[in-house]
Every structure is written in structure tokens, then in C-alpha cells.
Design an enzyme around this catalytic site. Structure first.
Site, PDB file in Angstrom:
ATOM      1  N   HIS A 116       0.710  -1.208   0.016  1.00 27.20           N
ATOM      2  CA  HIS A 116      -0.085  -0.232   0.013  1.00 27.20           C
ATOM      3  C   HIS A 116       0.579   1.529  -0.048  1.00 27.20           C
ATOM      4  CE1 HIS A 116      -2.842   2.918   1.107  1.00 27.20           C
ATOM      5  NE2 HIS A 116      -2.223   3.526   1.948  1.00 27.20           N
ATOM      6  N   HIS A 121       1.513   4.805  -2.811  1.00 28.84           N
ATOM      7  CA  HIS A 121       1.563   6.475  -2.407  1.00 28.84           C
ATOM      8  C   HIS A 121       3.041   6.858  -3.280  1.00 28.84           C
ATOM      9  CE1 HIS A 121      -1.080   7.420   0.757  1.00 28.84           C
ATOM     10  NE2 HIS A 121      -0.937   6.382   1.088  1.00 28.84           N
ATOM     11  N   GLU A 162      -5.798   9.381  -0.451  1.00 27.55           N
ATOM     12  CA  GLU A 162      -5.940   8.022  -0.177  1.00 27.55           C
ATOM     13  C   GLU A 162      -7.147   7.572  -1.157  1.00 27.55           C
ATOM     14  OE1 GLU A 162      -4.578   5.678   1.420  1.00 27.55           O
ATOM     15  OE2 GLU A 162      -3.413   6.894   2.828  1.00 27.55           O
ATOM     16  N   SER A 189      -3.813   0.838  -4.522  1.00 30.76           N
ATOM     17  CA  SER A 189      -3.207  -0.310  -4.268  1.00 30.76           C
ATOM     18  C   SER A 189      -4.209  -1.643  -3.822  1.00 30.76           C
ATOM     19  CB  SER A 189      -2.564  -0.045  -2.959  1.00 30.76           C
ATOM     20  OG  SER A 189      -3.231   0.429  -1.893  1.00 30.76           O
TER      21      SER A 189
HETATM   22  N1  HBI Z   1       0.873   5.871  10.233  1.00 31.07           N
HETATM   23  N2  HBI Z   1       2.215   4.695   9.118  1.00 31.07           N
HETATM   24  C1  HBI Z   1       1.194   5.429   9.279  1.00 31.07           C
HETATM   25  N3  HBI Z   1       0.485   5.424   7.841  1.00 31.07           N
HETATM   26  C2  HBI Z   1      -0.643   6.330   7.821  1.00 31.07           C
HETATM   27  O1  HBI Z   1      -1.241   6.366   6.652  1.00 31.07           O
HETATM   28  C3  HBI Z   1      -1.086   6.948   9.110  1.00 31.07           C
HETATM   29  C4  HBI Z   1      -0.387   6.887  10.193  1.00 31.07           C
HETATM   30  N4  HBI Z   1      -0.737   7.326  11.214  1.00 31.07           N
HETATM   31  C5  HBI Z   1      -1.794   8.331  11.636  1.00 31.07           C
HETATM   32  C6  HBI Z   1      -2.731   8.292  10.229  1.00 31.07           C
HETATM   33  N5  HBI Z   1      -2.195   7.567   9.075  1.00 31.07           N
HETATM   34  C7  HBI Z   1      -3.855   9.010  10.016  1.00 31.07           C
HETATM   35  O2  HBI Z   1      -4.546   8.639  11.181  1.00 31.07           O
HETATM   36  C8  HBI Z   1      -3.621  10.567   9.839  1.00 31.07           C
HETATM   37  O3  HBI Z   1      -3.722  10.709   8.453  1.00 31.07           O
HETATM   38  C9  HBI Z   1      -5.077  11.347  10.366  1.00 31.07           C
HETATM   39 FE    FE Z   2      -2.238   5.389   2.775  1.00 32.25          FE
END
Ligand code: HBI
Ligand code: FE
Length: 285
Positions: A116, A121, A162, A189
Site C-alpha cells: 500500500h 503512494h 487515499e 493499491s
Molecule cells: N501511520 N504509518 C502510518 N500510515 C498512515 O497512513 C497513518 C499513520 N498514522 C496516522 C494516520 N495515518 C492518520 O490517522 C492521519 O492521516 C490522520
Molecule cells: Fe495510505
């Protein structure tokens, strides 16, 4: 683990099974996306050292990514706390899970894995507009968290980075025509959702409107019931420069929406087969 939650990728520790899972996922998506993803995604994907044969080595990715847009991929064990996540984005570091899903859960993910995060990304991080947008989202996220507005801001990320769709001119039988294309990583993804998002008659596809989006709940447990469509990826630049504070203020009152809602003011895209007629509005929920 470091204070910023990064860990070494430890590429040499992936098993043959791990690489085989990557291969299955990679081959499925690379067969689909040239027809479903936006041009910028496909170009980013092709310019990166990605292949079916092995999970990418982050150091090799960064050799291409960093000179292009100043971003780099860093390895993390899984979800990291919001503040840590935003701090990374604000510094043009994209945290990627270093693990890969198991072979018997190809379409199920509890936490973002390397497929993913990297396949979904990183192609868009090669695009200068998306590169700037995600950095600014990181900065905005740090502030939103301090003032208790993260729920609203996170919806912007969800419905763009996303699950975003964008209009694109494509060559059809009768010459150039407009189509809807994927740029969101959550879709790109996902084998099943990538066709669903642009071809199924079921979900709503609605012209992107910032305040509308920030009032709209999202679901994390199933395909999206609605996608928001940008006229152009360049619209993200203006979005990134917006002062969110007055918007947060307005969001303190007024309605919020569930994903199935369609409003009278929505610009709804009808038909999901890549072509569509624009403007007809379905009944308000
Ligand atoms: N951590 N590794 C990772 N990937 C994410 O997409 C991610 C995260 N921590 C918090 C988060 N996304 C979301 O809750 C925030 O965009 C609000
Ligand atoms: Fe993501």
C-alpha cells in the site's frame, strides 16, 4: 525504534514468500492501472525502480525519488501516532510499513503495509504538486491536532491522497473525451476497488468541494460509497495553500454528511464506466 518510530527496512530479511506476495499484488495492479489510474500515477510508477520480482529496496527508491521531488521513504513498523506521521510528512519523509501482508489475506489490511505505502503512494510523490500537497498536509495536521480539528482535516487526506479521483482527457473512439481516473493510494493499491471506483454504477462520484468534503464522514471497513473528483491535480496546490482556520470555524455549525448522501449542490458524475454525463443531481438524502 527511534523516537520518530523509524526502523531499518532490513530488506535482506524478507522471505521468498514475502517477495512472492509482492509479485502477485504488483502484477495484478500493473495490469489494471494503465487504464484506470491517472497519467501522473502511471508515469511515476514507471519512473521508479519497481518490479514484480522483489519488494523494493527503499534506498534504491530514494535515489530516484529524492532528486525528483525531495521526498524520501522511511521504514516504520506499521501505523504510527498521528503527530509522528504528520512530523514526517511535514519534512517530506513518507513512512512506509516495512512488512508485507500474508498470502492468505491479499485483499485485507489491518495496517498499511509496504505494498500500500510504496506501490500506492510513492508514484504520486514523484509528482511535484502532490509532493507539495502532502508536505503541507503534514504541517496542517500538526496544527489541526493542537486545536482539536484533526477529524475534519483527516477527511481531506482521505478523500484526496487515499481515495481521490481526477478528471482526465483520454482518447476514445470519437476522439478526446473526459474520463475519471484514480490518483488515491487506497484505491490504486486495491485490486477490487480500483475497478469499482471508476467503473461500478454503485458509488457516488461528486465534484470536489473542500467544505463539503470536510463535513463528510468516511468508512474504513469497505469500499467507499462516494468519491470526490478533482478537475485537475493542480487543484491540490490551491488546496494546500488554504488557511484552514476560517473553515474550521464554519464547520463548528451546520450539517455533517454520511458517505451515501447526495446534496442538491453536488456536481454528480453519472455513469461509472470511465465516461459519464455531468450535472444530473440525484435526490437529497
Ligand atoms: N501511520 N504509518 C502510518 N500510515 C498512515 O497512513 C497513518 C499513520 N498514522 C496516522 C494516520 N495515518 C492518520 O490517522 C492521519 O492521516 C490522520
Ligand atoms: Fe495510505
Amino acid at each position: 525504534m527511534a523516537h520518530d518510530h523509524t526502523i531499518p527496512q532490513r530488506w535482506e530479511h524478507y522471505s521468498a514468500q514475502d517477495h512472492a506476495v509482492w509479485k502477485t499484488l504488483f502484477e495484478r495492479q500493473t495490469a489494471l492501472l494503465p487504464h484506470l489510474a491517472c497519467r501522473e500515477f502511471v508515469e511515476g510508477m514507471q519512473a521508479l525502480p519497481l518490479s514484480a520480482e522483489a519488494i523494493p529496496n527503499f534506498a534504491a527508491l530514494n535515489e530516484v525519488l529524492q532528486p525528483r521531488t525531495g521526498w524520501q521513504v522511511v521504514a516504520v513498523p506499521g501505523l504510527v501516532p498521528d503527530e509522528v506521521f504528520f512530523e514526517h510528512l511535514a519534512h517530506r519523509r513518507f513512512p512506509s510499513g516495512n512488512f508485507i501482508r500474508s498470502a492468505n489475506q491479499l485483499d485485507y489490511l489491518q495496517e498499511p503495509d509496504v505494498f500500500h505505502d510504496v506501490f500506492g503512494h510513492v508514484p504520486m510523490l514523484m509528482h511535484p504538486v502532490m509532493a507539495d500537497f502532502i508536505q503541507l498536509y503534514g504541517e496542517a495536521g500538526l496544527r489541526a491536532q493542537r486545536i482539536g480539528k484533526l477529524t475534519e482535516l483527516a477527511r481531506v487526506y482521505w478523500y484526496t491522497v487515499e481515495f481521490g479521483l481526477v478528471k482526465e482527457q483520454v482518447q476514445g473512439e470519437g476522439g478526446a473525451q473526459e474520463a475519471l481516473r484514480i490518483y488515491g493510494a487506497g484505491i490504486a493499491s486495491s485490486f477490487t476497488e480500483s475497478a469499482f471506483s471508476v467503473q461500478s454504477a454503485s458509488p457516488h462520484r461528486i465534484g470536489f468541494d473542500l467544505e463539503r468534503v470536510m463535513r463528510t464522514h468516511y468508512r474504513i471497513d469497505d469500499f467507499q460509497e462516494c468519491y470526490f473528483v478533482l478537475d485537475s491535480l493542480d487543484d491540490l496546490l490551491a488546496l494546500a495553500r488554504i488557511d484552514f482556520d476560517p473553515i474550521y470555524e464554519r464547520l463548528n455549525s451546520g450539517p455533517s454528511y454520511v458517505p451515501g448522501d447526495v446534496l442538491l449542490d453536488d456536481k454528480v458524475f453519472q455513469r461509472g464506466d470511465g465516461r459519464y454525463a455531468q450535472g444530473r443531481v440525484t435526490v437529497e438524502a
